[in-house]
Write a protein that holds these residues in place. Structure first.
Motif, PDB file in Angstrom:
ATOM      1  N   CYS A   1       0.831  -1.197   0.000  1.00 53.11           N
ATOM      2  CA  CYS A   1       0.000   0.000   0.000  1.00 53.11           C
ATOM      3  C   CYS A   1       0.866   1.248   0.000  1.00 53.11           C
ATOM      4  O   CYS A   1       2.077   1.177   0.222  1.00 53.11           O
ATOM      5  CB  CYS A   1      -0.966   0.010   1.189  1.00 53.11           C
ATOM      6  SG  CYS A   1      -0.195  -0.160   2.806  1.00 53.11           S
TER       7      CYS A   1
ATOM      8  N   ASN B   1      -9.200   1.794  -0.085  1.00 57.85           N
ATOM      9  CA  ASN B   1      -8.601   2.697   0.894  1.00 57.85           C
ATOM     10  C   ASN B   1      -8.752   2.139   2.304  1.00 57.85           C
ATOM     11  O   ASN B   1      -9.815   1.621   2.656  1.00 57.85           O
ATOM     12  CB  ASN B   1      -9.261   4.083   0.848  1.00 57.85           C
ATOM     13  CG  ASN B   1      -8.804   4.903  -0.343  1.00 57.85           C
ATOM     14  OD1 ASN B   1      -7.881   4.521  -1.047  1.00 57.85           O
ATOM     15  ND2 ASN B   1      -9.445   6.022  -0.563  1.00 57.85           N
TER      16      ASN B   1
ATOM     17  N   ARG C   1      -3.777   3.466   0.389  1.00 51.05           N
ATOM     18  CA  ARG C   1      -4.438   2.803  -0.737  1.00 51.05           C
ATOM     19  C   ARG C   1      -3.695   1.524  -1.084  1.00 51.05           C
ATOM     20  O   ARG C   1      -2.470   1.535  -1.261  1.00 51.05           O
ATOM     21  CB  ARG C   1      -4.517   3.725  -1.956  1.00 51.05           C
ATOM     22  CG  ARG C   1      -5.225   3.066  -3.151  1.00 51.05           C
ATOM     23  CD  ARG C   1      -5.662   4.104  -4.154  1.00 51.05           C
ATOM     24  NE  ARG C   1      -6.653   4.993  -3.552  1.00 51.05           N
ATOM     25  CZ  ARG C   1      -6.909   6.226  -4.003  1.00 51.05           C
ATOM     26  NH1 ARG C   1      -6.255   6.699  -5.041  1.00 51.05           N
ATOM     27  NH2 ARG C   1      -7.818   6.970  -3.419  1.00 51.05           N
ATOM     28  N   ILE C   2      -4.425   0.436  -1.176  1.00 50.02           N
ATOM     29  CA  ILE C   2      -3.832  -0.860  -1.511  1.00 50.02           C
ATOM     30  C   ILE C   2      -3.425  -0.861  -2.981  1.00 50.02           C
ATOM     31  O   ILE C   2      -4.239  -0.586  -3.863  1.00 50.02           O
ATOM     32  CB  ILE C   2      -4.820  -2.003  -1.219  1.00 50.02           C
ATOM     33  CG1 ILE C   2      -5.113  -2.055   0.289  1.00 50.02           C
ATOM     34  CG2 ILE C   2      -4.262  -3.339  -1.703  1.00 50.02           C
ATOM     35  CD1 ILE C   2      -6.140  -3.097   0.678  1.00 50.02           C
ATOM     36  N   THR C   3      -2.173  -1.166  -3.250  1.00 49.67           N
ATOM     37  CA  THR C   3      -1.634  -1.127  -4.612  1.00 49.67           C
ATOM     38  C   THR C   3      -1.370  -2.508  -5.192  1.00 49.67           C
ATOM     39  O   THR C   3      -1.258  -2.669  -6.399  1.00 49.67           O
ATOM     40  CB  THR C   3      -0.321  -0.323  -4.651  1.00 49.67           C
ATOM     41  OG1 THR C   3       0.628  -0.949  -3.765  1.00 49.67           O
ATOM     42  CG2 THR C   3      -0.545   1.115  -4.212  1.00 49.67           C
TER      43      THR C   3
END
Length: 248
Positions: free
Chosen positions: A8, A79, A103-105
């Motif tokens: 994230c 999020n 935010r998770i990527t």
């Protein structure tokens, strides 16, 4: 122990904070999570340091405010929100803001799919409403897709500059009139019904102001997180803070 690993990043207008490399774990058995930060020391030494201590946490904003994180909250683009005051070890630049938004990527999709198959989660009214919200934004984005096709990157950067100019208080929030004007300035045709629907969703707290990064993301769509990661690494550090809004 059943767990999901995810990467994230911090949603921030501070370029240095936005480029922090974070890795997290969500544990199914007690629905707790923890997040660590990769820190570079010298050329060849990398340490993993605690960032968010292991515990159970709840959403701090949005439709799920006050509800504990569960398996369905972890997917690319999601999020995670925390109260900065609950985490004393955070950098001062982050603690200046009441909310810490991550935010998770990236996510261990194989583990996630396996756990979702094994886990039966009850669908509630909030879950259904969130699904409806996503459908509303997807329909708006599809209608604007043709308008954006030939000027996607240009309009993203130009709109970012425009919103920053309107943001006199430098808090990232604008009102309904500002967004309506932006649509006219950039020749984005949206029906009054679509605009009102998107506004009601984004302005859920009813204060009449919305984060312009979230507005842009809702109507234009999310830039691929892999592409964002490439952009963050490729842009010189001195320019990151100015570019950050455009890729949020």
């Amino acid at each position: 122990m059943k767990q999901i690993q995810f990467d994230c990043r911090i949603i921030s207008r501070n370029g240095r904070d936005a480029c922090r490399e974070l890795v997290g774990f969500f544990f199914i058995h007690d629905q707790s999570l923890t997040i660590y930060e990769y820190r570079q020391f010298g050329k060849n030494r990398t340490n993993v340091l605690p960032f968010i201590k292991k515990s159970t946490y709840s959403h701090q904003c949005g439709r799920r405010k006050g509800k504990q994180y569960q398996l369905g909250d972890f997917y690319i683009g999601a999020n995670l929100t925390f109260l900065s005051s609950d985490h004393l070890r955070l950098p001062e630049s982050i603690k200046e803001n009441t909310l810490l938004i991550l935010r998770i990527t990236n996510i261990d999709q194989v583990a996630s799919d396996d756990l979702r198959t094994d886990s039966v989660q009850q669908e509630d009214d909030t879950t259904r409403q969130e699904a409806n919200d996503r459908l509303v934004f997807k329909a708006i984005q599809d209608k604007l897709k043709e308008q954006l096709h030939k000027r996607g990157v240009r309009i993203l950067t130009a709109m970012g500059k425009y919103f920053q100019q309107l943001d006199k208080e430098r808090n990232g929030l604008l009102d309904k009139a500002d967004f309506k004007q932006a649509l006219k300035v950039f020749h984005l045709e949206m029906s009054e019904k679509d605009f009102e629907s998107s506004w009601l969703i984004l302005n859920e707290n009813g204060n009449g102001r919305v984060d312009y990064g979230e507005f842009r993301r809702a109507i234009i769509g999310e830039m691929n997180e892999y592409r964002k990661s490439f952009v963050r690494k490729a842009i010189p550090q001195r320019k990151k803070s100015n570019y950050l809004f455009w890729i949020r």
